[in-house]
Design a protein around this motif. Structure first.
Motif, PDB file in Angstrom:
ATOM      1  N   LEU A 124      26.624  37.688  63.923  1.00  0.00           N
ATOM      2  CA  LEU A 124      27.365  38.943  63.754  1.00  0.00           C
ATOM      3  C   LEU A 124      28.754  38.608  63.236  1.00  0.00           C
ATOM      4  CD1 LEU A 124      27.759  42.040  64.272  1.00  0.00           C
ATOM      5  CD2 LEU A 124      28.549  41.404  66.568  1.00  0.00           C
ATOM      6  N   VAL A 125      29.145  39.244  62.125  1.00  0.00           N
ATOM      7  CA  VAL A 125      30.502  39.067  61.593  1.00  0.00           C
ATOM      8  C   VAL A 125      31.180  40.423  61.626  1.00  0.00           C
ATOM      9  CG1 VAL A 125      31.902  38.364  59.622  1.00  0.00           C
ATOM     10  CG2 VAL A 125      29.785  37.145  60.132  1.00  0.00           C
TER      11      VAL A 125
ATOM     12  N   ILE B  97      25.530  41.461  59.597  1.00  0.00           N
ATOM     13  CA  ILE B  97      24.650  40.561  60.334  1.00  0.00           C
ATOM     14  C   ILE B  97      23.990  39.638  59.315  1.00  0.00           C
ATOM     15  CG2 ILE B  97      22.589  40.405  61.779  1.00  0.00           C
ATOM     16  CD1 ILE B  97      23.393  43.100  62.994  1.00  0.00           C
ATOM     17  N   PHE B  98      24.059  38.319  59.596  1.00  0.00           N
ATOM     18  CA  PHE B  98      23.501  37.313  58.693  1.00  0.00           C
ATOM     19  C   PHE B  98      22.339  36.607  59.376  1.00  0.00           C
ATOM     20  CE2 PHE B  98      27.836  37.971  57.364  1.00  0.00           C
ATOM     21  CZ  PHE B  98      27.768  37.973  55.982  1.00  0.00           C
TER      22      PHE B  98
ATOM     23  N   ARG C  18      21.284  48.036  56.174  1.00  0.00           N
ATOM     24  CA  ARG C  18      20.890  47.998  54.759  1.00  0.00           C
ATOM     25  C   ARG C  18      21.073  46.560  54.303  1.00  0.00           C
ATOM     26  NH1 ARG C  18      24.836  50.605  51.569  1.00  0.00           N
ATOM     27  NH2 ARG C  18      25.566  48.572  50.974  1.00  0.00           N
ATOM     28  N   LYS C  19      20.004  46.008  53.793  1.00  0.00           N
ATOM     29  CA  LYS C  19      20.060  44.637  53.282  1.00  0.00           C
ATOM     30  C   LYS C  19      20.956  44.640  52.046  1.00  0.00           C
ATOM     31  CE  LYS C  19      16.918  40.878  52.112  1.00  0.00           C
ATOM     32  NZ  LYS C  19      15.503  40.553  51.934  1.00  0.00           N
TER      33      LYS C  19
ATOM     34  N   SER D 120      21.923  38.984  54.250  1.00  0.00           N
ATOM     35  CA  SER D 120      23.022  39.680  54.925  1.00  0.00           C
ATOM     36  C   SER D 120      22.691  41.163  54.983  1.00  0.00           C
ATOM     37  CB  SER D 120      24.348  39.436  54.207  1.00  0.00           C
ATOM     38  OG  SER D 120      24.322  39.968  52.909  1.00  0.00           O
ATOM     39  N   TYR D 121      23.070  41.768  56.093  1.00  0.00           N
ATOM     40  CA  TYR D 121      22.789  43.177  56.349  1.00  0.00           C
ATOM     41  C   TYR D 121      24.087  43.878  56.734  1.00  0.00           C
ATOM     42  CZ  TYR D 121      17.943  41.606  56.685  1.00  0.00           C
ATOM     43  OH  TYR D 121      16.716  41.069  56.416  1.00  0.00           O
TER      44      TYR D 121
END
Length: 193
Positions: A14-15, A49-50, A84-85, A60-61
């Motif tokens: 999570l970023v 989110i990676f 969403r990707k 990455s999303y």
């Protein structure tokens, strides 16, 4: 008790929007949703989110809706995150239309369904156009319009090639040719005043 238990076979990172990172989060990644059992995580819309894939690539999303679910009956609090990707190909792109149009005097352009055009020649409008666009040729353009008006008012003066002496000026200022054409058409149908 974890809700998804053995289904949590993905590891994600999570970023947060401020750059803070939380690694090694157990998750279940699906095309439009990521399930996470750990309700203590500070997941918010706009976070990313990676997921690192076994083939060395990563995905990455973007978090669209954190989907936090409070504890209900025997189901502990958890996340069902709508995502969403970021690398996904957009299936619906915004349609843009670009028009390159010259000489639109008295025209109606666009995508509207209905339009009303007042189709009468107006010397004041032409004078305003000359003022805005004429540059160093303003006086020559005004003189040209005046001479053309005189030609149309005295139909005996109009002959083939009458306007040829203005061709260079009209070529240099092509925006005015629509106004001159409109003036000639109004003369021919009798509505030039």
């Amino acid at each position: 008790m974890k809700v998804f238990g053995k289904l949590m076979n993905d590891k994600v990172k999570l970023v947060k929007a401020d750059g803070e990172q939380i690694d090694n989060i157990k998750a279940r990644v699906q095309p439009d949703m990521i399930l996470i059992d750990d309700a203590s995580l500070p997941i918010e819309e706009g976070d990313k989110i990676f997921r690192d894939l076994s083939n060395g690539l990563s995905e990455s999303y973007l978090v669209l809706d954190r989907g936090f679910n409070e504890r209900t009956l025997n189901i502990p609090a958890h996340y069902q995150i709508k995502v969403r990707k970021e690398s996904a190909i957009e299936t619906q792109r915004a349609t843009t239309m670009q028009f390159h149009i010259a000489n639109v005097y008295g025209s109606n352009i666009g995508t509207q369904g209905n339009a009303t055009i007042e189709n009468t020649f107006n010397f004041e409008v032409v004078d305003r156009l000359i003022e805005e666009n004429g540059g160093e040729d303003k006086e020559d353009l005004r003189k040209m319009i005046s001479e053309i008006k005189e030609l149309f008012e005295d139909s005996e003066k109009i002959k083939k090639g009458s306007l040829s002496k203005f061709s260079e000026l009209m070529q240099k200022h092509s925006w005015i040719t629509g106004a001159v054409s409109k003036m000639g058409l109004d003369f021919l149908i009798g509505s030039l005043k």
